[in-house]
Scaffold this active site. Structure first.
Site, PDB file in Angstrom:
ATOM      1  N   LEU A   1      45.528 -40.879  28.246  1.00  0.00           N
ATOM      2  CA  LEU A   1      45.228 -41.473  29.542  1.00  0.00           C
ATOM      3  C   LEU A   1      43.801 -41.974  29.676  1.00  0.00           C
ATOM      4  O   LEU A   1      43.451 -42.563  30.690  1.00  0.00           O
ATOM      5  CB  LEU A   1      45.507 -40.461  30.669  1.00  0.00           C
ATOM      6  CG  LEU A   1      46.919 -39.877  30.718  1.00  0.00           C
ATOM      7  CD1 LEU A   1      47.070 -38.990  31.936  1.00  0.00           C
ATOM      8  CD2 LEU A   1      47.969 -40.979  30.726  1.00  0.00           C
TER       9      LEU A   1
ATOM     10  N   GLN B   1      39.500 -42.301  27.572  1.00  0.00           N
ATOM     11  CA  GLN B   1      38.632 -42.079  26.430  1.00  0.00           C
ATOM     12  C   GLN B   1      37.247 -41.677  26.923  1.00  0.00           C
ATOM     13  O   GLN B   1      36.893 -41.898  28.078  1.00  0.00           O
ATOM     14  CB  GLN B   1      38.572 -43.299  25.524  1.00  0.00           C
ATOM     15  CG  GLN B   1      38.067 -44.578  26.148  1.00  0.00           C
ATOM     16  CD  GLN B   1      38.391 -45.788  25.281  1.00  0.00           C
ATOM     17  OE1 GLN B   1      39.439 -45.858  24.633  1.00  0.00           O
ATOM     18  NE2 GLN B   1      37.490 -46.773  25.272  1.00  0.00           N
TER      19      GLN B   1
ATOM     20  N   ASP C   1      46.747 -25.897  28.966  1.00  0.00           N
ATOM     21  CA  ASP C   1      46.790 -26.721  27.755  1.00  0.00           C
ATOM     22  C   ASP C   1      45.730 -26.277  26.754  1.00  0.00           C
ATOM     23  O   ASP C   1      44.856 -27.052  26.366  1.00  0.00           O
ATOM     24  CB  ASP C   1      46.575 -28.188  28.142  1.00  0.00           C
ATOM     25  CG  ASP C   1      46.920 -29.137  27.003  1.00  0.00           C
ATOM     26  OD1 ASP C   1      47.711 -28.744  26.125  1.00  0.00           O
ATOM     27  OD2 ASP C   1      46.397 -30.264  26.986  1.00  0.00           O
TER      28      ASP C   1
END
Length: 714
Positions: A232, A234, A384
Site C-alpha cells: 500500500l 513505500q 502482524d
C-alpha cells in the site's frame, strides 16, 4: 477498535548503495525558483526509533554534513503535551476525507461501470484460473509434490501482478500453515520483502499535496529512492529541516483506493455466490470478506496508524528492552506518515544479530513476554509480527514496527485463555470445552459434550510431555484439527494470536531447534495466576492448587519457580490477593480447605521439627533417655513420618522461594498481619489453633495409651 493489516514493514528493504546519493528537487522560495540539492548517506537500516535521538549536526541543505557526534535531543516526546495534541488534531483534519469501507458505496459505484468491472474480472480470472489449471494438471499427472515449489513461485508472481489487494491476501496466507504447504508459505512470505515501487516523483508530489508545503521547506535531505516498498505504500529516509531529526516517511501508493475498491467489489460478489450455493462451507464468507476489507481500508488512513503506534507505545514501551516509534503529527496526514527512525536488523537475520554481540533467543523471549502482555494484559496487540516488523537494535532492544494491523482481545477472553491453560494442565477437558463459550468459539446453545472426547484424545497424547516441553505449532495444528470437526467459529482475534506466537516460535527455532514457546510463556501465566486479583484468575488458581479437598504443594512450588522467572514477579503481590479472597464474603468454601490444610501443615512443622531434633540425638543417648525405646516418644509409622517430613520440607522450600524473590521485603508481612486482625481472620486463626490442639492432643493420648502396652510386653 481493531485496525487493519500493516502497509509497511521494515523487512521490505530495497538494497541501496552505501555511498552518498543525491536527488535534485525543484521548488520555490522567496528568492525565486532554485534547485535544492538534498543529500543523505543511506545505510541499510530499519524504520524507526521509540525515543528521541541525538542526531548529527547539519551544516547546510546542500549536504555538507559533519558527523560530530550526537549533539541535539529532539523529537515529538520532547514537546509540550498540549502542543502535541493540537498537532494530532491538525493531522486528523488533514485525514478527514480518508476512505471508509462501505459495500453499498462500492456497489453503487461499480454497479454502473460494467465494462471496467468485466475487464478487471477477466484479469483476475486469467491470473488465478491459469494457476489453478496448472495445479489441477499436476495432480492428474502425479507431479503435485515435485512441482510444488514452482507453483508457489508462480502464485507469488501472480499475486504481485494482480496488485495490492492480492498482495495483502498473499501476505495473509503466508502466515497460515493450516492452509498452505511449507513451500507456499516460504514464497508468499517474500511478498513482505520485495515489492515493486512507484515513481519517486509521484511520492514527492503526494507529500507536498498532503502536507501543503514544498518539499525543501520540510526536509533538509531525503533519500532519492525508497528504502522499502509494500503493498500500500513505500518509505523514504529523510531529515527534518526544523530539527535535524532523522525520520521515516511513508507515502501511500497513488490510485490505491480505486484498485482495492474494485477488487473487493468483485471478491464480495464471489462471496455472495458461495454463501448462496456452496453448502459445504458453513462460515459466512461475505462477513469474513467485509472484515478483511475493513482492515485494509483502515490501513489506508495513516493518521489511524499513527494513533495505533501512540497507543501501543503508551501501553508497552515502559519496558527498557522494548522500543516503539513515535509520530511526528505535523508531518502526517491520511496518506503520509512520518515516524522516528531506528537502525536495526530484522529478527530472522541471525548472523547479523550475532555479529552485534546479541542473542536471537533473548530478543525472541522479549517478544514473547511483550506479546503476552499485549494479548492477555491490556488486550491491544500488534497483529502482524512477522520478522520485518521486529528489529534488533544495536543496544539489544526489540523494536516493534508497522502499526497498520492492530487487534484487541476481549476482556472476558483474556481471562478465559489463562483459565484454558489451567484446565489443560489439569486435564479437565469438560472445563476446557466450556471455555469455548467464553472464548466466543461456540454459541451458548451448542452442546459441548461431544467435543470432550476429541479434546481428551488429542491432549492426553500431546501432554505425555510436560506443558513446557510442548511445541506450540504442534498444539495449534492438533487443536485446529479438533476445531475443524465441530461447529466452531474461530474469532479473528484468536487466529491473530495464534499467528503471533507461531511466528515468534518459528524465529526462535532458527536459533534453537529445541526452543518451546510455551516454556517461555509459562512464567508469565504463573505470575498472573499468583498475583492477579481478578476473580476469574483467583478461581483458576484455586482450581489448580486444590484437588479433592487436598492442597497440591508441588503445584504451588512449580508456580513460584516459574513465576520468579518473570522479571515483574513480586512476592508481595503473590500473597495479598489470596488473603483478600480468603477473607472475603465468598470465601467460605476456600476457608474450610485452607483451615484443613493449615492444620496439616502446622502439625507437619511441629512434629517434623520434633522428629528432626530427636534424630539429631546420638543413638545411645536416645536409648537411655527414652528407656530403651530407640524410636523415641513417637508412635508414628515410618511412612507417616516420611510424609510429614516431606510436607515440612516442601513448605520450608516454598517460603525460601518467596524470600529469594527479587522484590521480597520482610515488611510485606506487615499488611498481612493487619489483615489477620480482621474478625474473620481471627476466627480462622482460632479454628486452626483448635484443630492443631486437637490433633496433637489425640496423638499424645494415643502415645499414653500405647505406653502401658509396651511396658506389659517388656
Amino acid at each position: 477498535m481493531s485496525s487493519s493489516v500493516a502497509s509497511f514493514t521494515a523487512n521490505h528493504h530495497v538494497m541501496l548503495p552505501s555511498c552518498a546519493d543525491a536527488v535534485r528537487l525543484s521548488g520555490a522560495n522567496s528568492s525565486g525558483g532554485r534547485r535544492v540539492k538534498l543529500r543523505l548517506n543511506l545505510p541499510r537500516a530499519a524504520q524507526v526509533e521509540a525515543r528521541p535521538q541525538l542526531v548529527p549536526a547539519i551544516r547546510d541543505v546542500a549536504g555538507n554534513s559533519n558527523v560530530t557526534g550526537r549533539t541535539l535531543q529532539v523529537g515529538p516526546s520532547s514537546r509540550d503535551r498540549a502542543d502535541d495534541m493540537q498537532s494530532e488534531a491538525r493531522a486528523m483534519t488533514r485525514a478527514v476525507d480518508a476512505s471508509v469501507y462501505s459495500p453499498n458505496l462500492l456497489s453503487s459505484k461499480y454497479g454502473t461501470r460494467p465494462i471496467k468491472v468485466l475487464r478487471r474480472a477477466l484479469q483476475i480470472f486469467n491470473g488465478l484460473g491459469s494457476f489453478a489449471l496448472k495445479v489441477w494438471l499436476d495432480q492428474l499427472n502425479g507431479e503435485l509434490d515435485r512441482k510444488m515449489r514452482l507453483r508457489a513461485i508462480e502464485l507469488r508472481q501472480t499475486f504481485t501482478r494482480l496488485g495490492p489487494t492480492f498482495v495483502k491476501i498473499g501476505q495473509g496466507l503466508s502466515t497460515r500453515p493450516d492452509l498452505c504447504p511449507p513451500e507456499y508459505l516460504e514464497e508468499l512470505s517474500e511478498l513482505q520483502d520485495a515489492l515493486p515501487t512507484f515513481p519517486d516523483a509521484q511520492a514527492f508530489s503526494c507529500i507536498e499535496r498532503e502536507l501543503g508545503r514544498p518539499l525543501e521547506t520540510i526536509y533538509s535531505s531525503i533519500s532519492p529512492s525508497p528504502i522499502a516498498a509494500a503493498s500500500l505504500g513505500q518509505v523514504y529516509k529523510a531529515q527534518l529541516k526544523y530539527s535535524g531529526q532523522v525520520v521515516a516517511v511513508k507515502v501511500q501508493r497513488p490510485g490505491i483506493e480505486e484498485a482495492i475498491g474494485l477488487d473487493f467489489y468483485l471478491i464480495r460478489g464471489v462471496g455472495i455466490l458461495i454463501n448462496k450455493y456452496v453448502d459445504i462451507i458453513s462460515s459466512d464468507i461475505v462477513a469474513l470478506i467485509d472484515e478483511f476489507a475493513r482492515r485494509v481500508y483502515q490501513e489506508l488512513n495513516y493518521v489511524q496508524e499513527g494513533q495505533n503506534a501512540r497507543r501501543f507505545k503508551k501501553l508497552y514501551a515502559d519496558k527498557e528492552d522494548v522500543l516503539v516509534p513515535d509520530i511526528f503529527w505535523d508531518y502526517t496526514s491520511g496518506k503520509v506518515l512520518t515516524m522516528e527512525w531506528v537502525e536495526g536488523v530484522k529478527l530472522n537475520e541471525q548472523e547479523a544479530i550475532e555479529r552485534q554481540g546479541l542473542k536471537v533467543l533473548d530478543l525472541v523471549n522479549t517478544g514473547i513476554q511483550c506479546s503476552l502482555r499485549q494479548l492477555l494484559e491490556y488486550g491491544y496487540f500488534h497483529a502482524d509480527p512477522h520478522p520485518g516488523n521486529l528489529l534488533a537494535t544495536p543496544e539489544g532492544k526489540l523494536a516493534f514496527l508497522d502499526f497498520g494491523m492492530m487487534s484487541e482481545t476481549p476482556e472476558e477472553a483474556r481471562f478465559a485463555i489463562i483459565g484454558h491453560v489451567v484446565h489443560m494442565v489439569n486435564r479437565d477437558y469438560e472445563a476446557m470445552a466450556r471455555d469455548y463459550y467464553a472464548l466466543d468459539f461456540l454459541s451458548p446453545n451448542v452442546d459441548v459434550s461431544p467435543i470432550v472426547p476429541a479434546l481428551r484424545d488429542f491432549f492426553d497424547d500431546a501432554l505425555n510431555s510436560t506443558v513446557s516441553e510442548l511445541n506450540f505449532k504442534t498444539l495449534v495444528d492438533g487443536l485446529g484439527a479438533v476445531l475443524y470437526q465441530y461447529p466452531f467459529n474461530v474469532p479473528a482475534y484468536y487466529a491473530l494470536i495464534l499467528r503471533s506466537l507461531t511466528v515468534l516460535e518459528g524465529l526462535a527455532l532458527y536459533a534453537d531447534p529445541k526452543f518451546k514457546v510455551l516454556a517461555a510463556s509459562y512464567p508469565y501465566f504463573a505470575k498472573r495466576l499468583l498475583t492477579d486479583p481478578n476473580p476469574y484468575l483467583r478461581d483458576a488458581l484455586i482450581e489448580l492448587l486444590f484437588k479433592d479437598g487436598k492442597f497440591r504443594w508441588s503445584r504451588l512450588e512449580n508456580l513460584l519457580v516459574q513465576g520468579k522467572k518473570d522479571r515483574d514477579f513480586s512476592a508481595k503481590d503473590a500473597l495479598q490477593p489470596v488473603l483478600k479472597l480468603l477473607l472475603g464474603p465468598d470465601g467460605k468454601e476456600l476457608r474450610d480447605l485452607v483451615i484443613k490444610e493449615a492444620i496439616r501443615v502446622s502439625e507437619a512443622i511441629i512434629l517434623g521439627s520434633a522428629i528432626e531434633s530427636f534424630n539429631s540425638v546420638p543413638g545411645p543417648m536416645r536409648t537411655f533417655v527414652f528407656n530403651g525405646n530407640a524410636s523415641g516418644p513417637f508412635t508414628i509409622s515410618a511412612a507417616e513420618q516420611q510424609s510429614l517430613m516431606e510436607l515440612r520440607a516442601q513448605v520450608i522450600k516454598i517460603w525460601g522461594l518467596l524470600q529469594s524473590s527479587e522484590n521480597f521485603d520482610p515488611n510485606l508481612l506487615q499488611p498481612i498481619l493487619q489483615v489477620l486482625q480482621e474478625p474473620e481472620a481471627r476466627s480462622i486463626g482460632g479454628r486452626v489453633v483448635g484443630g492443631i490442639s486437637q490433633r496433637l492432643a489425640a496423638r499424645l493420648l494415643q502415645q499414653v495409651l500405647r505406653a502401658p502396652e509396651r511396658t506389659a510386653a517388656a
